[in-house]
Design an enzyme around this catalytic site. Structure first.
Site, mmCIF file in Angstrom:
data_model
loop_
_atom_site.group_PDB
_atom_site.id
_atom_site.type_symbol
_atom_site.label_atom_id
_atom_site.label_comp_id
_atom_site.label_asym_id
_atom_site.label_seq_id
_atom_site.Cartn_x
_atom_site.Cartn_y
_atom_site.Cartn_z
ATOM 1 N N GLU A 756 16.934 -25.235 6.146
ATOM 2 C CA GLU A 756 17.087 -25.803 4.801
ATOM 3 C C GLU A 756 17.474 -24.630 3.918
ATOM 4 O O GLU A 756 16.694 -23.688 3.757
ATOM 5 C CB GLU A 756 15.731 -26.360 4.392
ATOM 6 C CG GLU A 756 15.787 -27.483 3.428
ATOM 7 C CD GLU A 756 14.373 -27.847 3.034
ATOM 8 O OE1 GLU A 756 13.584 -28.197 3.925
ATOM 9 O OE2 GLU A 756 14.061 -27.720 1.850
ATOM 10 N N CYS A 790 15.536 -24.203 -4.713
ATOM 11 C CA CYS A 790 16.785 -24.508 -3.991
ATOM 12 C C CYS A 790 17.520 -25.629 -4.709
ATOM 13 O O CYS A 790 18.739 -25.686 -4.736
ATOM 14 C CB CYS A 790 16.500 -24.989 -2.579
ATOM 15 S SG CYS A 790 15.395 -23.945 -1.678
#
Ligand code: FAD
Length: 1002
Positions: A756, A790
């Site tokens: 990720e 993120c």
């Protein structure tokens, strides 16, 4: 004004989240037998009012009629509301056509519903229905004749919405409103007005100052250079504090006292000498204690400088579980200062928002009642309480409900109290026409009269549409003749019911929602602040390569036993760990502030996320990882079974040192793997304490090992180890690629990688979006957590039609952010993680400063030793492609666009990342189309784009942003498992016994 010192926060009121029935009991008792109040007797006088209103219904163009025909629970009602909210602010014809086509295209104004007002409502609706036929079917259609037709339709719809809005606004400016009031007073001389200058809550100082100026002018105009004989008989003013100051929040109380109070005082200095009523409107529940502190501080000053003024007032919302306590507290303040206040009692306008906030934040309960009748009971109890304080409270009853009005009149007669009634302009005219026919012209009536341009009206209009359209609302039921008068005037006192909604902790059904903390509630936040003060981040020794090797041997050896432990037992351990972590919320928040420099709000959210991960994966494992029987021929059994792969390496980042760490480890463990957990170099203490917690919960030492050290050595050794059977990684794209290569090259099993990584996350805003909402979402998404998520917004693409306004507002909102020590409640933005990050972001900013236009920047007010601050900043770029890399900090890039929004999505896709995307539009079909075209993992429409919730918004991207499957999603655990198909020939021992015995076959 001399500065009023900021009072030390202390709870004036009881805990807001008490059991609803426990709160209700004393209220009911105060109205019960022996109280002298009898509902059935009281409401008899309301019957003829209702009958008379029904005999002479509102005209067809009135909102009541329209919303009765098309309630907000129908597509038509919703379309009407959406158009009313957005259409007037859209600057470009192209988008206005698209919005109108989108909303009207869904509705069936011309036939589906029935009802007695059908004919009249149809008249207004038929114009819309007719014009709908001329609209382009798809927003892309551009044929000239059709477009000409569409423009006419849009112009007609704009006009219709303007007419709707007019019903609720007395004038576009104070002069126009006062002229209208004079005209109305000719027929009803006893009317008074309370003017409200319309406006959204301020986002910038400039907005707040503009609003202040309009109030100064309004009060001057109302006073007209005279001194009124009393605030009861004169027109007055209503004030929304959130519009006078952009940070009217509990966490900003220092600034509230230093800045907001001076502004309110400026208005008091005009209202008090004129002897008129100035009432502070009631807003959201989380501002209630603060508003009382503000009110008290102003009262003290009024007592000194305007001791004879009796016009200062506060609105109280009966739907709050603390409503009666507020009435008593206001009376206490009045007595302590020798003043008398005007107290407006309303039921409350933000019920839906309060419920949503409590659920989202996992609060211990609701701060509002969950049954309409309970609010009605509280309203009556507050009425009684106010009449118990007539020496210090002049009560002003704001309601449109005929039953409530009758009850008030009855109580007032019993108390011999002076009071007034209030209604909103444009509402309940019929009922009050009848009420004022009473003896001596009925009670005094004040009309709350919004003043403003169309642009400022929209949010207010939608609240009124919701109010009029809600099934439980009195005005809605009054317009519905199928609701008989007995039902309409039924006693609320007969009702005492358990909460109508699941508690926030239970809203997810089987899985318990993680418990949150209301940081505006002193009782809730105090333990956290103490834990922050006491927190110490213990040193965690780095692991040597020999230790890595030894740990991998132990984990490898223990893998079989851990897998054999069984899914149910492993899930049980995770649930135990979740409960333990929830119980240690304060401790972990303290540690997160200390080691990761996160703000308190972010810490609470992070602990909650970790708890959610533990519970979610436990549940998922129980439901998904059990053996599954498969169909096949008789004489054979087939089963698909899942088991752990062996040793999983989990490598987590510093930006979510608890949640992502715990999520990775929990998923790998519950799937049956032993785990080598390598936290980020910057945040080993959080990880170490989480590992200790998991061990305490019962996870064997040999099933989970913490290995701390640099990625280049410890991380690389773990990835390259022949015993590694899988890697779960969250971090940068570059490191994910390095790991991918290392895995391909290593000896031993072929290991999957779950990565990720980051993204160049964009938000696309079209010209139907509400700039205030956009700016809220932008500030939260781009700057909160110092942009170190993120999911954070990096690239704002805003339609040129509203770009100037949005960009200005972003600059203003940026200036309001508090950057500083994360341990302080008032801090919005803390430091970036370390000197290295600071240097990289600073270089990027320096380059932008040289090359492009600076939009705005926030000041860093105080430096904290050892912390590295980047002032949140925004720049305007010429085009999307100019942003080439992810900048992991509080830096926003803004690009303008025009034309086709699909082209914008294509350009965002071309960046190659695919993590999060925000879309801000009121055109529903456009939002769905753009989301469908985006090669992006998480798409958020009309909200911020951070804070994905486990099991609710599974998180993770594609392309350069990661491999999937999504964390916190239903496909995640499978990737941690190996599969086995078990086929048994059940006929091997000589024949097919089941078939021959006639047993059921699968
Ligand atoms: C003059 C005036 C000033 C006002 N000022 C303010 C203000 O400062 N701040 C503010 O917030 N509102 C204010 N209001 C708005 C007011 O709160 C709403 O108009 C009012 O709630 C409608 O109440 P009602 O008695 O007219 O109607 P009713 O139909 O009897 O009551 C509707 C109200 O019941 C409550 N309710 C609805 N469903 C539920 C449920 N399931 N559980 C619990 N409660 C429920 C809500 O408060 C809803 O608004 C003001 C209203 C007036 C008339």
């Amino acid at each position: 004004m001399n500065a009023i010192p900021t009072p030390h926060p202390h709870a004036r009121l009881p805990f807001p989240y008490r059991d609803e029935l426990q709160v209700l009991h004393p209220l009911l008792e105060s109205l019960g037998p022996g109280s002298g109040f009898d509902w059935f007797h009281a409401v008899q006088r309301a019957r003829p009012w209702v009958q008379a209103v029904r005999d002479k219904p509102a005209p067809f163009w009135a909102m009541e009629s329209l919303l009765h025909e098309y309630p907000i629970s129908t597509t038509e009602g919703l379309a009407l509301m959406r158009l009313a909210e957005a259409l007037l602010r859209v600057p470009d014809t192209e988008t206005a056509i698209a919005l109108t086509a989108d909303q009207l295209g869904k509705a069936e104004f011309d036939g589906a519903t029935g009802g007695p007002h059908k004919m009249m409502a149809s008249l207004s609706a038929s114009a819309i229905a007719l014009s709908k036929k001329f609209l382009p079917e798809a927003e892309a259609e551009t044929g000239l004749i059709r477009r000409l037709g569409a423009q006419t339709v849009v112009a007609a719809t704009v006009r219709a919405v303007q007419l709707l809005g007019r019903q609720f606004v007395l004038g576009r400016n104070i002069e126009e409103a006062m002229a209208e009031a004079r005209a109305q007073r000719k027929a009803m001389p006893q009317l008074r007005y309370s003017y409200d200058m319309l406006g959204e809550g301020a986002r910038t100082d400039a907005d707040a100052r503009r609003y202040l100026t309009s109030y100064v002018n309004a009060i001057r105009a109302i006073a007209g250079g005279r001194v009124a004989s009393g605030p009861e008989s004169a027109d007055g003013i209503s004030l929304k504090l959130s519009a006078l100051f952009p940070r009217y929040e509990d966490a900003q109380r220092e600034r509230v006292f230093a800045e907001l109070l001076a502004r309110v005082w400026q208005l008091i200095e005009l209202a008090a000498p004129a002897n008129i009523n100035l009432t502070i409107d009631a807003e959201e529940c989380d501002r209630l204690e603060l508003s009382l502190d503000v009110f008290d501080a102003l009262a003290k000053r009024i007592a000194r400088q305007h001791p004879h003024w009796r016009g200062f007032g506060l609105a109280v919302q009966a739907y709050q579980t603390r409503a009666v306590d507020v009435v008593h507290e206001v009376a206490r303040i009045a007595r302590s200062q020798g003043l008398r206040f005007m107290v407006r009692l309303a039921k409350g306008a933000y019920w839906d928002g309060e419920v949503k906030r409590a659920q989202e934040q996992g609060l211990p309960g609701y701060p509002v009642f969950t049954h309409k009748q309970h609010t009605d009971i509280a309203y009556l109890a507050c009425t009684k309480a106010a009449f118990g304080h007539t020496d210090v409270i002049y009560a002003q009853f704001a309601t449109h409900n005929a039953g409530t009005i009758a009850a008030i009149l009855s109580m007032a007669e019993a108390a011999g109290a002076e009071f007034e009634m209030q209604r909103l302009h444009g509402m309940s005219e019929g009922v009050y026409r009848e009420v004022l026919k009473g003896e001596g012209g009925g009670p005094p009536l004040r009309i709350y009269a919004p003043v403003g341009e169309h642009r400022d009206l929209l949010a207010y209009l939608v609240r009124r549409l919701l109010e009029n359209g809600a099934n439980s609302s009195f005005v809605h039921q009054l317009a519905d003749v199928t609701v008989d008068i007995d039902t309409l005037l039924a006693s609320p006192l007969a009702s005492e019911e358990a909460p109508s909604l699941p508690m926030p902790g239970e809203m997810l059904g089987r899985r318990r929602n993680s418990r949150g903390v209301d940081l505006t509630c002193i009782a809730q936040r105090e333990p956290l602040l103490q834990a922050v003060a006491a927190a110490r981040a213990e040193a965690v020794p780095e692991s040597s390569l020999a230790q890595v090797d030894a740990s991998m041997s132990r984990l490898h050896a223990a893998a079989h036993a851990w897998n054999a432990h069984g899914v149910a037992a492993r899930a049980e351990l995770l649930k135990r760990a979740a409960d333990a972590l929830e119980g240690r919320m304060a401790e972990f928040c303290g540690l997160l502030v200390k080691e990761a420099h996160k703000t308190l709000g972010d810490c609470v959210a992070e602990v909650r996320e970790a708890v959610d991960f533990l519970r979610y994966y436990a549940d998922e494992a129980e439901s998904k990882l059990a053996a599954q029987a498969l169909p096949g021929p008789t004489g054979e059994s087939n089963e698909l079974r899942l088991h752990g792969r062996g040793v999983f390496v989990c490598i987590s980042p510093w930006n979510f040192p608890l949640a992502i760490f715990a999520g990775q480890v929990a998923a790998a463990l519950v799937a049956g793997n032993t785990v080598a957990a390598k936290p980020a170099e910057q945040t080993p203490a959080v990880a170490s304490r989480m590992v200790a917690l998991l061990h305490e919960a019962g996870v064997p030492a040999d099933a989970l090992a913490l290995l701390h050290g640099p990625g280049e050595t410890v991380g690389a050794a773990l990835v390259a180890d022949a015993r590694t059977t899988g890697v779960c990684f969250t971090g940068s794209t570059a490191v994910a690629k390095t790991i991918n290569r290392a895995l391909a090259a290593k000896d031993g099993p072929i290991a999957p990688l779950i990565a990720e990584t980051g993204g160049i996350n964009a938000m696309i805003v079209d010209s139907t979006a509400l700039p205030e909402q956009v700016v809220d979402a932008v500030v939260q998404s781009a700057f909160r957590s110092a942009g170190q998520r993120c999911s954070a917004l990096r690239l704002l693409c805003v339609h040129e039609g509203i770009a100037d306004a949005v960009i200005d507002m972003i600059a203003g909102a940026l200036a309001e952010l508090q950057v500083g020590d994360p341990a302080l409640l008032a801090t919005d933005v803390g430091p970036v993680i370390d000197a290295h990050a600071h240097q990289g972001i600073s270089l990027h900013i320096e380059r932008l400063e040289r090359e492009v236009r600076l939009i705005g920047r926030c000041a860093v007010r105080e430096a904290v030793p050892g912390m590295h601050f980047i002032a949140p900043v925004a720049f305007e770029l010429p085009q999307i492609a100019d942003l080439k890399e992810e900048i992991f900090g509080p830096v926003l890039h803004v690009v303008r666009w025009s034309g086709n929004p699909d082209a914008v999505v294509a350009q965002v896709n071309a960046l190659g990342y695919g993590l999060t995307l925000g879309i801000q539009t009121r055109i529903d079909s456009r939002a769905l189309r753009l989301a469908g075209a985006a090669r992006i993992g998480n798409v958020y429409v009309n909200r911020n784009m951070i804070g994905a919730v486990v099991g609710v918004q599974p998180f993770g991207g594609e392309g350069l942003s990661g491999t999937g499957p999504k964390a916190g999603g239903p496909h995640y655990l499978y990737r941690f498992c190996a599969e086995q198909t078990l086929t048994i020939n059940t006929a091997a021992a000589g024949g097919n016994a089941a078939l021959l015995a006639g047993m059921p076959l699968h």
